[in-house]
Scaffold this active site. Structure first.
Site, PDB file in Angstrom:
ATOM      1  N   ASP A   1      20.231 111.992  21.475  1.00 40.55           N
ATOM      2  CA  ASP A   1      20.444 110.973  22.510  1.00 40.55           C
ATOM      3  C   ASP A   1      21.384 111.483  23.589  1.00 40.55           C
ATOM      4  OD1 ASP A   1      22.464 111.106  20.642  1.00 40.55           O
ATOM      5  OD2 ASP A   1      22.820 108.949  20.525  1.00 40.55           O
TER       6      ASP A   1
ATOM      7  N   ASP B   1      27.681 115.832  24.300  1.00 45.01           N
ATOM      8  CA  ASP B   1      28.922 115.946  25.090  1.00 45.01           C
ATOM      9  C   ASP B   1      29.719 117.175  24.652  1.00 45.01           C
ATOM     10  OD1 ASP B   1      29.733 114.698  22.754  1.00 45.01           O
ATOM     11  OD2 ASP B   1      30.484 112.916  23.725  1.00 45.01           O
TER      12      ASP B   1
END
Lengths: 186, 194
Positions: free
Chosen positions: A106, A109
């Site tokens: 999804d 980071d």
């Protein structure tokens, strides 16, 4: 954590609308179908956040494919209760040796989870491993991992919706939005 | 530059200067990313005779990623100093990869891992126990007695206490670091090993 009954009211700004996401998923599906034509593709979804993305993406890929699900423990939840090391909470249900694997994420980071996951999956001898992420937050990157398919590069903000949560809530929003600071500061 | 001999980190055997560093070390441990704490000191300023006036020791080195990480969860005045040092470091050592983690980055990391309640204890002055690192102090701020007689031009540079004047800050620092470890361990609910 205090969650409003109206989830949308906790969102400061809609970053990606349902329509924008759908168009991008279709585009990614098309690219993946072209790139993997004639090959045996296995999509590996990383629970739980990537579930809606996986469900939409697999239906936009026109090739025969297999899907599998994995879940990896996250720092914070069980870190101090067990060994303090990342664990595979749910492993693949079938071997992937000699298969082309596409990890479906999804959001990426720091890249710490993905880095661990790739190392783990490489041990299962797939033919290839590539990564498809709906969202990329490069400002937070610690581990530089090539992401082969990126939906959107997003700014450095805390986002929820379309599978992304805060405290297990907000996953069912149909768009990706920036969470109001009051929602996580309360 | 100076390279301290230290094995890849383990959470409790390292004397962190700041609680946020201890937490960051635990995150790296969790994801099985090898790290060293302040393994290298880079000279960044010399006088006309080639003596090192200022140096910088990034907090973490991640050998598998060949990446230095500097955490700056301190007050703005110190952040500006660190920004300047990192800029200088990049100018002098362009091949070196360094990532600066600001307070907001650390907050976001804690938020992501559901530990936002710890942010205030682990950040800024609350989390700071001692001056971050002697080499991070401005030349005027440094304790007296530091050996500044190292060879010029990127050669080895040791910060060593010199006589009594140098020992007192070192003793205070060690005790303060012990307190930092205990505090970080208490926050993370793990036993502190000093």
């Amino acid at each position: 954590m205090k969650v409003s009954q109206d989830l949308v009211s906790d969102v400061a700004e809609v970053l990606l609308s349902e329509e924008q996401i759908a168009a991008k998923v279709a585009e990614l599906g098309q690219r993946i179908s072209a790139d993997y034509a004639g090959r045996e593709l296995t999509l590996v979804s990383v629970l739980k956040g990537s579930l809606p993305f996986m469900a939409d993406l697999m239906r936009r890929i026109t090739l025969p494919l297999r899907i599998d699900l994995m879940e990896v423990s996250s720092y914070g939840g069980t870190a101090t209760e067990s060994s303090g090391l990342v664990r595979i909470l749910k492993d693949l249900s079938a071997p992937i040796d000699d298969q082309d694997v596409l990890i479906v994420e999804d959001i990426i980071d720091t890249g710490l989870t993905l880095n661990y996951l790739i190392r783990y999956l490489k041990g299962k001898n797939p033919r290839s491993i590539k990564v498809c992420s709906l969202l990329d937050k490069p400002a937070r990157r610690l581990v530089d991992i090539p992401i082969d398919y990126v939906g959107f590069e997003i700014p450095d903000a805390f986002v929820v919706g379309y599978g992304l949560d805060f405290g297990e809530v907000y996953r069912n929003l149909r768009f990706v939005g920036v969470l109001r600071p009051e929602a996580y500061e309360s | 530059m100076t390279e301290a001999v230290s094995a890849p980190g383990q959470r409790s055997d390292c004397a962190f200067a700041h609680a946020s560093e201890a937490e960051f070390g635990r995150i790296l441990d969790f994801y099985q990313v090898a790290w060293n704490y302040e393994p290298t000191t880079f000279p960044i300023l010399w006088d006309l005779d080639g003596n090192v006036l200022e140096s910088f020791a990034p907090d973490f080195y991640l050998p598998e990623l060949d990446l230095f990480v500097e955490l700056t969860t301190l007050q703005q005045r110190l952040v500006r100093k660190k920004n300047r040092k990192v800029r200088r470091l990049r100018e002098l050592y362009p091949s070196l990869r360094i990532k600066l983690f600001y307070a907001r980055d650390f907050r976001a990391l804690m938020l992501k891992y559901g530990r936002s309640a710890l942010v205030s204890e682990l950040s800024g002055t609350m989390g700071q126990v001692v001056p971050h690192h002697e080499s991070d102090l401005e030349p005027d701020d440094r304790p007296l007695g530091l050996d500044r007689s190292a060879a010029p031009n990127h050669a080895a540079f040791d910060l060593k206490p010199d006589g009594d004047a140098g020992q007192r800050p070192e003793r205070r620092s060690r005790n303060a670091r012990r307190r930092a470890i205990r505090k970080a361990a208490a926050l993370a609910n793990v036993p502190a090993t000093i």
